[in-house]
Design a protein around this motif. Structure first.
Motif, PDB file in Angstrom:
ATOM      1  N   SER A 196      16.663  36.681  27.188  1.00 13.12           N
ATOM      2  CA  SER A 196      15.726  36.840  26.067  1.00 13.12           C
ATOM      3  C   SER A 196      15.092  38.219  26.054  1.00 13.12           C
ATOM      4  CB  SER A 196      14.639  35.761  26.128  1.00 13.12           C
ATOM      5  OG  SER A 196      13.871  35.885  27.307  1.00 13.12           O
ATOM      6  N   GLY A 197      15.192  38.935  27.184  1.00  5.57           N
ATOM      7  CA  GLY A 197      14.860  40.357  27.202  1.00  5.57           C
ATOM      8  C   GLY A 197      13.410  40.727  27.009  1.00  5.57           C
ATOM      9  N   LEU A 198      12.466  39.954  27.554  1.00  6.13           N
ATOM     10  CA  LEU A 198      11.046  40.274  27.404  1.00  6.13           C
ATOM     11  C   LEU A 198      10.750  41.647  28.013  1.00  6.13           C
ATOM     12  CD1 LEU A 198       8.219  39.436  26.518  1.00  6.13           C
ATOM     13  CD2 LEU A 198       7.910  38.350  28.757  1.00  6.13           C
ATOM     14  N   THR A 199      10.385  42.607  27.166  1.00  5.55           N
ATOM     15  CA  THR A 199      10.123  43.978  27.601  1.00  5.55           C
ATOM     16  C   THR A 199       8.794  44.448  27.046  1.00  5.55           C
ATOM     17  OG1 THR A 199      12.499  44.466  27.614  1.00  5.55           O
ATOM     18  CG2 THR A 199      11.004  46.340  27.636  1.00  5.55           C
ATOM     19  N   LEU A 200       7.928  44.932  27.927  1.00  2.99           N
ATOM     20  CA  LEU A 200       6.629  45.448  27.498  1.00  2.99           C
ATOM     21  C   LEU A 200       6.677  46.948  27.212  1.00  2.99           C
ATOM     22  CD1 LEU A 200       4.184  43.605  29.942  1.00  2.99           C
ATOM     23  CD2 LEU A 200       4.814  42.971  27.611  1.00  2.99           C
ATOM     24  N   ILE A 201       7.563  47.666  27.910  1.00  4.34           N
ATOM     25  CA  ILE A 201       7.595  49.121  27.779  1.00  4.34           C
ATOM     26  C   ILE A 201       9.033  49.573  27.514  1.00  4.34           C
ATOM     27  CG2 ILE A 201       6.906  51.311  28.836  1.00  4.34           C
ATOM     28  CD1 ILE A 201       5.149  49.720  30.749  1.00  4.34           C
ATOM     29  N   PRO A 202       9.477  49.650  26.257  1.00  6.83           N
ATOM     30  CA  PRO A 202      10.848  50.044  25.930  1.00  6.83           C
ATOM     31  C   PRO A 202      11.025  51.562  25.967  1.00  6.83           C
ATOM     32  CG  PRO A 202       9.672  49.552  23.914  1.00  6.83           C
ATOM     33  CD  PRO A 202       8.707  49.290  25.040  1.00  6.83           C
ATOM     34  N   VAL A 203      10.872  52.147  27.165  1.00 11.47           N
ATOM     35  CA  VAL A 203      10.875  53.605  27.298  1.00 11.47           C
ATOM     36  C   VAL A 203      12.184  54.215  26.812  1.00 11.47           C
ATOM     37  CG1 VAL A 203      10.735  55.505  28.959  1.00 11.47           C
ATOM     38  CG2 VAL A 203       9.254  53.523  29.227  1.00 11.47           C
ATOM     39  N   SER A 204      13.327  53.638  27.225  1.00  7.12           N
ATOM     40  CA  SER A 204      14.621  54.245  26.905  1.00  7.12           C
ATOM     41  C   SER A 204      14.858  54.327  25.402  1.00  7.12           C
ATOM     42  CB  SER A 204      15.754  53.453  27.571  1.00  7.12           C
ATOM     43  OG  SER A 204      15.781  52.118  27.102  1.00  7.12           O
ATOM     44  N   ILE A 205      14.445  53.301  24.680  1.00  8.24           N
ATOM     45  CA  ILE A 205      14.644  53.312  23.221  1.00  8.24           C
ATOM     46  C   ILE A 205      13.802  54.400  22.571  1.00  8.24           C
ATOM     47  CG2 ILE A 205      14.390  51.958  21.098  1.00  8.24           C
ATOM     48  CD1 ILE A 205      14.961  49.464  22.756  1.00  8.24           C
ATOM     49  N   MET A 206      12.580  54.553  23.040  1.00 11.95           N
ATOM     50  CA  MET A 206      11.722  55.608  22.484  1.00 11.95           C
ATOM     51  C   MET A 206      12.285  56.991  22.796  1.00 11.95           C
ATOM     52  SD  MET A 206       7.832  54.101  22.913  1.00 11.95           S
ATOM     53  CE  MET A 206       7.890  53.803  24.675  1.00 11.95           C
ATOM     54  N   VAL A 207      12.902  57.149  23.959  1.00 15.65           N
ATOM     55  CA  VAL A 207      13.523  58.426  24.315  1.00 15.65           C
ATOM     56  C   VAL A 207      14.699  58.720  23.391  1.00 15.65           C
ATOM     57  CG1 VAL A 207      14.852  59.625  26.104  1.00 15.65           C
ATOM     58  CG2 VAL A 207      12.776  58.384  26.717  1.00 15.65           C
ATOM     59  N   TYR A 208      15.534  57.709  23.137  1.00 11.79           N
ATOM     60  CA  TYR A 208      16.655  57.896  22.216  1.00 11.79           C
ATOM     61  C   TYR A 208      16.166  58.290  20.827  1.00 11.79           C
ATOM     62  CZ  TYR A 208      20.427  56.206  25.236  1.00 11.79           C
ATOM     63  OH  TYR A 208      21.356  56.086  26.230  1.00 11.79           O
ATOM     64  N   ARG A 209      15.090  57.662  20.373  1.00  9.64           N
ATOM     65  CA  ARG A 209      14.559  57.998  19.054  1.00  9.64           C
ATOM     66  C   ARG A 209      14.064  59.450  19.008  1.00  9.64           C
ATOM     67  NH1 ARG A 209      13.675  55.082  15.116  1.00  9.64           N
ATOM     68  NH2 ARG A 209      11.683  56.023  14.516  1.00  9.64           N
ATOM     69  N   ALA A 210      13.437  59.881  20.085  1.00  2.58           N
ATOM     70  CA  ALA A 210      12.971  61.271  20.140  1.00  2.58           C
ATOM     71  C   ALA A 210      14.156  62.234  20.104  1.00  2.58           C
ATOM     72  CB  ALA A 210      12.149  61.486  21.407  1.00  2.58           C
ATOM     73  N   GLN A 211      15.226  61.896  20.840  1.00  4.20           N
ATOM     74  CA  GLN A 211      16.414  62.746  20.856  1.00  4.20           C
ATOM     75  C   GLN A 211      17.107  62.803  19.497  1.00  4.20           C
ATOM     76  OE1 GLN A 211      18.640  60.951  24.044  1.00  4.20           O
ATOM     77  NE2 GLN A 211      17.727  62.284  25.620  1.00  4.20           N
ATOM     78  N   MET A 212      16.998  61.720  18.739  1.00  6.06           N
ATOM     79  CA  MET A 212      17.640  61.662  17.420  1.00  6.06           C
ATOM     80  C   MET A 212      16.759  62.244  16.317  1.00  6.06           C
ATOM     81  SD  MET A 212      20.573  60.492  18.165  1.00  6.06           S
ATOM     82  CE  MET A 212      21.184  60.315  16.496  1.00  6.06           C
ATOM     83  N   GLY A 213      15.605  62.801  16.683  1.00  4.10           N
ATOM     84  CA  GLY A 213      14.778  63.504  15.712  1.00  4.10           C
ATOM     85  C   GLY A 213      13.792  62.647  14.953  1.00  4.10           C
ATOM     86  N   MET A 242      -3.365  55.695  21.633  1.00  8.27           N
ATOM     87  CA  MET A 242      -2.730  56.916  22.146  1.00  8.27           C
ATOM     88  C   MET A 242      -1.812  57.543  21.116  1.00  8.27           C
ATOM     89  SD  MET A 242      -1.532  55.424  25.851  1.00  8.27           S
ATOM     90  CE  MET A 242      -2.569  54.326  26.818  1.00  8.27           C
ATOM     91  N   ASP A 243      -1.582  58.844  21.257  1.00 10.87           N
ATOM     92  CA  ASP A 243      -0.554  59.477  20.445  1.00 10.87           C
ATOM     93  C   ASP A 243       0.791  59.281  21.137  1.00 10.87           C
ATOM     94  OD1 ASP A 243      -0.246  61.402  22.484  1.00 10.87           O
ATOM     95  OD2 ASP A 243      -1.791  62.665  21.594  1.00 10.87           O
ATOM     96  N   LYS A 244       1.881  59.693  20.477  1.00  9.90           N
ATOM     97  CA  LYS A 244       3.212  59.376  20.998  1.00  9.90           C
ATOM     98  C   LYS A 244       3.490  60.040  22.343  1.00  9.90           C
ATOM     99  CE  LYS A 244       5.362  63.086  18.277  1.00  9.90           C
ATOM    100  NZ  LYS A 244       6.368  63.409  17.243  1.00  9.90           N
ATOM    101  N   ALA A 245       3.033  61.277  22.528  1.00 11.65           N
ATOM    102  CA  ALA A 245       3.282  61.956  23.800  1.00 11.65           C
ATOM    103  C   ALA A 245       2.539  61.264  24.936  1.00 11.65           C
ATOM    104  CB  ALA A 245       2.848  63.414  23.698  1.00 11.65           C
ATOM    105  N   GLN A 246       1.283  60.921  24.698  1.00 19.27           N
ATOM    106  CA  GLN A 246       0.479  60.252  25.722  1.00 19.27           C
ATOM    107  C   GLN A 246       1.045  58.879  26.042  1.00 19.27           C
ATOM    108  OE1 GLN A 246      -3.593  59.599  24.587  1.00 19.27           O
ATOM    109  NE2 GLN A 246      -4.279  59.250  26.689  1.00 19.27           N
ATOM    110  N   MET A 247       1.540  58.165  25.021  1.00 16.72           N
ATOM    111  CA  MET A 247       2.110  56.838  25.229  1.00 16.72           C
ATOM    112  C   MET A 247       3.325  56.910  26.153  1.00 16.72           C
ATOM    113  SD  MET A 247       3.609  54.092  22.461  1.00 16.72           S
ATOM    114  CE  MET A 247       2.057  53.978  21.574  1.00 16.72           C
ATOM    115  N   ASN A 248       4.212  57.874  25.898  1.00 18.33           N
ATOM    116  CA  ASN A 248       5.399  58.014  26.740  1.00 18.33           C
ATOM    117  C   ASN A 248       5.027  58.353  28.176  1.00 18.33           C
ATOM    118  OD1 ASN A 248       7.295  57.445  24.757  1.00 18.33           O
ATOM    119  ND2 ASN A 248       7.446  59.555  24.082  1.00 18.33           N
ATOM    120  N   ILE A 249       4.053  59.259  28.337  1.00 13.12           N
ATOM    121  CA  ILE A 249       3.632  59.656  29.686  1.00 13.12           C
ATOM    122  C   ILE A 249       3.025  58.471  30.434  1.00 13.12           C
ATOM    123  CG2 ILE A 249       2.003  61.077  30.984  1.00 13.12           C
ATOM    124  CD1 ILE A 249       2.356  63.226  28.802  1.00 13.12           C
TER     125      ILE A 249
END
Length: 409
Positions: free
Chosen positions: A149-166, A226-233
């Motif tokens: 079922s994939g319960l995830t609180l912090i989807p870091v990798s997906i947010m990184v991919y989105r940042a890389q894709m602009g 938080m802003d997006k940079a602070q959230m990722n950190i």
């Protein structure tokens, strides 16, 4: 047996579709593409297992220290009131309770590399309680569904991919993913409980689910400030600090119990190596079947058929472009990740389809991959209702993701 039928279907459907494409459409590339996919995916399966060897050895070694240091038993006692209701067939206070908790916690933090070896350790302990060694038990199935079922609180990798894709705001899918994966997990627990006749209407479970809902709300509120940079950190730092804290706590617990932590680590690490080798055939089987199904064009035909049906019923077809990610996710995590990146490349990272594909990626986990690896690690052949419950949780996650994406975007 369900995996057996699905695996056969992959090949038969692929062969029929490829034959039609060759005979009626003159597509001479389809069969070479299918055969190339068998070589590529079998190689990938071996590389995945090889890559898991080090990680499995590390975490099973750490788990052995925790087991001998008494940490696992302590966690089991704390979680006993909840787990005795979700896993009524597990003896009260059994060490597997702690292993299950550690695996679920790693998944929630998005620590996939840590979650897999912890999960395999839990499966080995569950197999020790299994009277029929080739058949999945109720606790095994509940545990697998919690994973799929994939319960995830912090989807870091997906947010990184989105940042890389602009993406203008890579974190804008954080709350939708959190909501979708919560519904997926809740649906998985309810479906499995109905199959296994587990009563969830009791004070302990209601308080637990209510507390989880409050915690989810608090996390959403906190990250919203938080802003997006602070959230990722913050999210990345918290996840890695917690992971290192677990390692240190296990070592300190071993020292307190006067355990030779180095020898305990080596003992557990040896199990990691043998486990990695044992799952190779299961990975090859499932990934080759998926590769053949994709290469034949069956996946594309399935998506096009759904789009036509939705349009014929007068429905909005905006979500259909993201469906390859949803359909691939139960089959292959890397395949779904490729579909997600392709959707953002084709439609744009900030498009409806691009965002929905990211929510699909984060809302559930790779059901068939998890079933193949976890059941394969303990030689389970008869999976009973594991596939049905896992897929129902996936379906709930997909439906929730579509509804939430329309609501947010």
């Amino acid at each position: 047996m369900v995996l057996n039928y699905i695996w056969i279907a992959f090949f038969l459907i692929a062969f029929v579709i490829a034959t039609v494409r060759l005979v009626f459409m003159g597509d001479i590339e389809v069969f070479p593409a299918i055969m190339n996919s068998t070589f590529d995916t079998s190689k990938t399966a071996f590389e995945i297992s090889l890559g898991l060897t080090g990680v499995l050895s590390l975490w099973l070694g750490i788990m052995k220290i925790g087991e001998k240091g008494g940490v696992i038993n302590a966690v089991a006692r704390v979680l006993s009131p909840v787990f005795t209701r979700l896993f009524p067939d597990i003896p009260k206070g059994h060490p597997v309770t702690g292993s299950i908790f550690m695996n679920v916690a790693a998944n929630m933090l998005g620590l996939d590399n840590a979650a897999t070896p912890l999960g395999l350790k839990a499966m080995e302990q569950l197999q020790e309680l299994n009277p029929k060694k080739d058949t999945a038990t109720n606790p095994m199935i509940m545990f697998l569904v919690l994973n799929t079922s994939g319960l995830t609180l912090i989807p870091v990798s997906i947010m990184v991919y989105r940042a890389q894709m602009g993406a203008a705001q890579p974190t804008d899918i954080f709350v939708p993913i959190l909501l979708a994966t919560f519904f997926s997990t809740l649906a998985g627990i309810v479906c499995t409980s109905l199959y296994q006749r587990i009563n969830l209407i009791n004070r302990t479970m209601l308080l637990t689910l209510g507390g989880m809902s409050a915690a989810v709300a608090a996390i959403i509120w906190g990250f919203a400030q938080m802003d997006k940079a602070q959230m990722n950190i913050v999210s990345t730092s918290v996840a890695n600090i917690l992971l290192m804290l677990i390692i240190v706590m296990f070592i300190l617990a071993g020292i307190r119990k006067k355990v030779n932590v180095y020898d305990a680590f080596i003992e557990g690490a040896k199990d990691g190596f043998t486990t990695a080798v044992r799952i190779i055939p299961y990975l090859v089987a499932i990934l080759v079947g998926i590769g053949v199904f994709r290469a034949s064009g069956a996946m594309d035909m399935l998506v096009d058929g759904i789009k036509w049906a939705v349009a014929a019923l007068g429905g909005n077809t905006d979500f259909v472009g993201a469906l390859p990610t949803a359909l691939m996710k139960p089959l292959s995590g890397s395949g779904a990740r490729g579909m997600m990146v392709d959707a953002m490349t084709t439609y744009g990272a900030d498009s409806f389809v691009g965002r929905l594909s990211c929510i699909f990626q984060g809302s559930t986990d790779t059901t068939f991959y998890i079933l193949a690896v976890y059941f394969g690690s303990v030689s389970i052949r008869y999976t009973r209702h594991a596939v049905a419950c896992g897929l129902l949780a996936d379906l709930a996650g997909v439906i929730a993701a579509i509804a939430i994406c329309y609501m947010f975007f």
